[in-house]
Write an enzyme that holds these catalytic residues in place. Structure first.
Site, PDB file in Angstrom:
ATOM      1  N   ASN A   1      65.652  64.236   3.739  1.00  0.00           N
ATOM      2  CA  ASN A   1      65.542  64.685   2.341  1.00  0.00           C
ATOM      3  C   ASN A   1      65.238  63.507   1.420  1.00  0.00           C
ATOM      4  O   ASN A   1      65.624  62.367   1.684  1.00  0.00           O
ATOM      5  CB  ASN A   1      66.793  65.443   1.891  1.00  0.00           C
ATOM      6  N   ILE A   2      64.522  63.790   0.348  1.00  0.00           N
ATOM      7  CA  ILE A   2      64.100  62.770  -0.608  1.00  0.00           C
ATOM      8  C   ILE A   2      64.444  63.264  -2.007  1.00  0.00           C
ATOM      9  O   ILE A   2      63.925  64.300  -2.453  1.00  0.00           O
ATOM     10  CB  ILE A   2      62.588  62.488  -0.479  1.00  0.00           C
ATOM     11  N   GLU A   3      65.351  62.555  -2.673  1.00  0.00           N
ATOM     12  CA  GLU A   3      65.798  62.974  -4.007  1.00  0.00           C
ATOM     13  C   GLU A   3      65.096  62.173  -5.100  1.00  0.00           C
ATOM     14  O   GLU A   3      64.539  61.101  -4.849  1.00  0.00           O
ATOM     15  CB  GLU A   3      67.328  62.831  -4.096  1.00  0.00           C
TER      16      GLU A   3
ATOM     17  N   CYS B   1      63.881  68.828   0.410  1.00  0.00           N
ATOM     18  CA  CYS B   1      64.743  68.857   1.592  1.00  0.00           C
ATOM     19  C   CYS B   1      64.123  68.170   2.809  1.00  0.00           C
ATOM     20  O   CYS B   1      62.896  68.020   2.912  1.00  0.00           O
ATOM     21  CB  CYS B   1      65.040  70.303   1.985  1.00  0.00           C
TER      22      CYS B   1
ATOM     23  N   GLU C   1      63.783  69.435   5.725  1.00  0.00           N
ATOM     24  CA  GLU C   1      62.885  70.351   6.440  1.00  0.00           C
ATOM     25  C   GLU C   1      61.481  70.298   5.857  1.00  0.00           C
ATOM     26  O   GLU C   1      60.480  70.444   6.570  1.00  0.00           O
ATOM     27  CB  GLU C   1      63.428  71.784   6.338  1.00  0.00           C
TER      28      GLU C   1
ATOM     29  N   CYS D   1      68.217  75.555   3.538  1.00  0.00           N
ATOM     30  CA  CYS D   1      68.358  76.323   2.300  1.00  0.00           C
ATOM     31  C   CYS D   1      67.377  77.500   2.293  1.00  0.00           C
ATOM     32  O   CYS D   1      66.479  77.586   3.131  1.00  0.00           O
ATOM     33  CB  CYS D   1      68.115  75.420   1.094  1.00  0.00           C
TER      34      CYS D   1
ATOM     35  N   CYS E   1      63.655  76.546   2.156  1.00  0.00           N
ATOM     36  CA  CYS E   1      63.174  75.966   3.422  1.00  0.00           C
ATOM     37  C   CYS E   1      63.087  77.022   4.517  1.00  0.00           C
ATOM     38  O   CYS E   1      62.235  76.925   5.400  1.00  0.00           O
ATOM     39  CB  CYS E   1      64.057  74.796   3.850  1.00  0.00           C
TER      40      CYS E   1
HETATM   41  N1  THU Z   1      69.196  69.539   1.746  1.00  0.00           N
HETATM   42  C1  THU Z   1      68.343  69.419   2.802  1.00  0.00           C
HETATM   43  O1  THU Z   1      67.670  68.395   2.956  1.00  0.00           O
HETATM   44  N2  THU Z   1      68.247  70.459   3.649  1.00  0.00           N
HETATM   45  C2  THU Z   1      68.986  71.591   3.583  1.00  0.00           C
HETATM   46  O2  THU Z   1      68.809  72.472   4.414  1.00  0.00           O
HETATM   47  C3  THU Z   1      69.978  71.755   2.525  1.00  0.00           C
HETATM   48  C4  THU Z   1      69.986  70.718   1.478  1.00  0.00           C
HETATM   49  C5  THU Z   1      69.315  68.406   0.832  1.00  0.00           C
HETATM   50  C6  THU Z   1      68.658  68.585  -0.500  1.00  0.00           C
HETATM   51  C7  THU Z   1      69.419  67.602  -1.358  1.00  0.00           C
HETATM   52  O3  THU Z   1      68.791  66.337  -1.257  1.00  0.00           O
HETATM   53  C8  THU Z   1      70.789  67.523  -0.704  1.00  0.00           C
HETATM   54  O4  THU Z   1      70.664  68.143   0.567  1.00  0.00           O
HETATM   55  C9  THU Z   1      71.896  68.234  -1.488  1.00  0.00           C
HETATM   56  O5  THU Z   1      71.528  69.513  -1.828  1.00  0.00           O
END
Ligand code: THU
Length: 132
Positions: A43-45, A54, A56, A87, A90
């Site tokens: 994941n990249i915020e 996310c 995925e 989520c 995704c």
């Molecule tokens: N996140 C994912 O990368 N995949 C998921 O299936 C659920 C959530 C990440 C997104 C965000 O960077 C962090 O988890 C918190 O929501």
């Protein structure tokens, strides 16, 4: 050890590269194509929170840019949450490229702990057939 433990290892390696300074929830995902290629992502915020994405989604980007193809297996892992599941958004993205029977591996800290199918992950999902 699970036969697909290499996917768990690939997802963990991607998780280690994730960029999650805000939620501090690092997630990793990996997939294996039917012809044996492995793709992964973390994941990249972004400081403007809704702009992040996310693990995925990163994984699917890597997979599409490498040529795509049928997906046999998908694996998702997080350090802080056992059996993390993709989520809602995704699930729809995964369903775009996976098949109903694609295996989805949910992990704990030691490896693959539960196996479900894409159809179980996204029952009654919207299908784009009518748009074609
Ligand atoms: N996140 C994912 O990368 N995949 C998921 O299936 C659920 C959530 C990440 C997104 C965000 O960077 C962090 O988890 C918190 O929501």
């Amino acid at each position: 050890m699970h036969a697909a433990n290499d996917l768990f290892i690939a997802a963990r390696a991607a998780m280690a590269k994730s960029y999650a300074p805000y939620s501090k929830l690092s997630v990793g995902a990996s997939l294996r194509t039917a012809d044996g290629r492995v793709h992964s992502g973390g994941n990249i915020e972004v400081a403007s929170y809704p702009e992040g994405w996310c693990a995925e989604t990163t994984m699917l980007s890597d997979y599409v840019m490498a040529g795509g193809g049928p997906i046999a297996e998908i694996c998702v892992v997080s350090e802080k949450m056992d059996l993390i599941t993709p989520c809602g958004g995704c699930r729809q993205r995964l369903a775009e490229f996976a098949s109903p029977g694609t295996k989805v591996y949910l992990c704990d800290q030691t490896g693959i702990a539960k196996t479900i199918t894409m159809a179980e992950l996204l029952p009654l999902g919207f299908r784009g057939d009518i748009l074609k």
